[in-house]
Write an enzyme that holds these catalytic residues in place. Structure first.
Site: not given
Length: 587
Positions: A82, A114, A155-157, A227, A477, A503
């Site tokens: 990511c 993640d 990335c996610d966070k 993702c 998650e 997730s």
């Protein structure tokens, strides 16, 4: 001692000023530009000569001292696809800043993948990293007296962490997303990381061979980017674009798209305009902006994490936002996107038809967006959309009057198991009621082993507790668990209820963010094996079939579990974290 200009940059002291006489502590070289609302403390005060000396060691000239200083928080790292490519966008943003007469300063901060940590003890650090990202960006930008801020993340966070920092600092700022990954190819079909997680469940059941699993893992992630489905990263990048804090098109362009580098340069130039006009994040992050973000998120069937993260960002921006706002908006917003994980397509597919603008135009035309909300472009949402061409004849986004579902993809549940609320992704499950015996597990690992071992059956209600913000700690998650359920062929037959979270790749009747959490004595802590639990999605209710007297008796005998961590960052977060119903922010 070297005389000024004797090495490195001989021009940096060419126009050394003479400070005025007198004892005025803020006597200046020249009057600082209005855009230097913070950096002038360093560049225009005679007492800050040591600071300027250190800046000159990095090649900064006295001419540069007259320009605004812009921080670039670059979350590039080698720990996740990511973020592995983000430095080229940071370099592009620098070019844009310099071209508009600013001085860029790049610094880095952390990320936790993640997808890589999922299912391990390391996943507990993911949500904690959101707070560390926000704190570290705040500390550098504030401490170095920067006038503006660009954040570049993947990335996610990363996204909520960056947005929390932008809102908290409230200096002119803008966000840029690194873009999503392209889908992999297997047997002529697109595959994603979601397929790999679900194949693990198929392998445990015997439906997928080890060779097939290895073949899939080798092709699912073909390169850089976040993702690809509408998982948490793409959900949050979408929310940020809709809120007006990134440039139009930012959320949907793939990471490898050459237009991303041009966008990075535009980001730098845009930041300089925001400085000139003194437009700040909280001018853009209004209640209308948050409502727009929620509307698009639920219309597309985005990740449940959007609830947690928008609550956290709103907290920093001083905007009143609650779980009721999500339920209210979702109840009146149609679900119109055929996107993974519940659908067929990924963000790279949507990009070919106009990206997020396609969704926004349809919702705006239906009167479901605040078109007059301002954005970093200097234009309103409606004005931005006027200049974007989209493809109406495409398979991904339905017409508003012919939706996949009449209501949005998220719902907020209440009941005696979740008096402070819980969140469920309802796409495809709007009218169902799940009633069954509780299969109670304290923490994720035990549940995963039971599912993989075939001990969970159709009709069960799986309860995973002590995984909340304090209990985990870190609210990890449950993608490994939800994927195992799907892989076992139970994706629509087993409901899962947890005080942890999911997730964005999870799908099915999965209830997360149950509050209060077990670690603070929430009702989920009082459940026993075999208790009858009812998940009534149409009624937005989550209950256990026990009387209030029975729950009171159990509460009198309840004892908290000892903390999993007593030192380090996880222990610190456990002590400071608030409820999931408040965004799990630290207080």
């Amino acid at each position: 001692m070297y005389p000024c200009g004797a090495r490195r940059n001989s021009a940096r002291c060419a126009d050394t000023p003479t400070f005025p006489d007198g004892d005025d502590p803020v006597a200046t070289m020249t009057k600082p530009a209005k855009t230097k609302h913070r950096s002038a403390e360093i560049t225009h005060d005679p007492q800050r000569a040591p600071a300027r000396a250190m800046l000159m060691a990095m090649g900064i000239t006295h001419e540069d001292m007259e320009k605004p200083f812009v921080a670039i928080a670059n979350l590039a790292s080698d720990v996740t696809p990511c973020n592995v490519h983000l430095s080229r966008f940071a370099n592009g943003a620098k070019e844009g800043i310099r071209s508009a007469d600013g001085v860029p300063f790049e610094f880095g901060t952390i990320t936790v993948s993640d997808g890589i940590s999922m299912g391990t003890e390391g996943m507990k650090t993911s949500l904690v990293s959101r707070e560390v990202i926000a704190d570290s960006i705040e500390l550098v930008t504030f401490g170095e007296r920067m006038d503006g801020l660009i954040t570049i993340a993947g990335c996610d966070k990363n996204m909520p962490g960056c947005m929390m920092a932008l809102a908290r600092l409230n200096v002119p700022g803008i966000f840029m997303y690194g873009g999503s990954i392209m889908p992999g190819q297997l047997a002529g079909k697109d595959v994603t990381i979601q397929d790999v997680f679900e194949a693990v469940g198929g392998y445990a059941k015997g439906d997928v061979s080890l060779e097939q699993l290895r073949e899939l893992e080798c092709v699912a992630c073909p390169g850089e980017g976040s993702c690809g489905g509408l998982f948490t990263a793409n959900t949050m990048s979408t929310a940020i674009e809709v809120m007006g804090m990134s440039l139009p098109g930012d959320a949907s362009l793939p990471a490898i798209d050459p237009r991303k580098l041009g966008e990075a340069r535009d980001v730098g130039r845009t930041l300089m305009r925001l400085l000139e006009e003194d437009v700040r994040p909280r001018d853009i992050m209004t209640k209308q902006a948050f409502e727009n973000a929620i509307t698009v998120g639920v219309a597309m069937g985005g990740s449940t994490n959007i609830v947690l993260h928008l609550l956290a960002i709103a907290n920093e921006a001083g905007v009143p936002l609650s779980l009721e706002d999500f339920e209210r908006i979702s109840a009146s917003t149609p679900y119109i996107a055929d996107m993974k994980p519940a659908g067929r397509y990924v963000m790279a597919d949507l990009s070919r038809y106009g990206g997020i603008a396609l969704v926004m135009k349809r919702l705006l035309n239906a009167g479901l967006l605040h078109g007059d909300a301002m954005t970093v472009t200097g234009n309103t949402v409606a004005q931005n959309l006027e200049g974007i061409t989209v493809v109406d004849d495409q398979p991904i986004i339905s017409q508003v009057d012919a939706p996949r579902s009449p209501t949005g993809g998220l719902a907020i549940l209440r009941g005696n198991l979740a008096p402070d609320g819980a969140v469920i992704k309802v796409a495809g499950h709007q009218e169902k009621v799940y009633r069954g015996p509780a299969r109670v597990f304290d923490q994720e690992g035990a549940a995963f082993r039971a599912i993989q071992g075939g001990q969970v059956r159709a009709g069960d209600i799986v309860i995973i507790r002590y995984e909340g913000p304090k209990g985990g700690p870190g609210m990890q998650e449950m993608l490994a668990v939800t994927s195992a359920i799907v892989g076992q062929g139970l994706g629509d037959e087993v409901a899962l209820v947890t005080d942890g979270r999911f997730s964005g790749a999870s799908h099915g009747p999965m209830v997360g963010h149950v509050a209060p959490e077990a670690a603070v004595g929430g009702p989920i802590a009082l459940l026993q094996e075999g208790d009858e639990v009812v998940l009534d999605i149409p009624a937005r209710q989550l209950n256990v079939m026990l009387t209030e007297e029975e729950l009171t008796d159990r509460r009198a005998n309840w004892q908290p579990l000892p903390p999993n961590y007593t030192t380090g960052a996880l222990a610190k977060y456990a002590k400071l974290a608030s409820s999931a119903s408040e965004g799990a922010v630290t207080r």
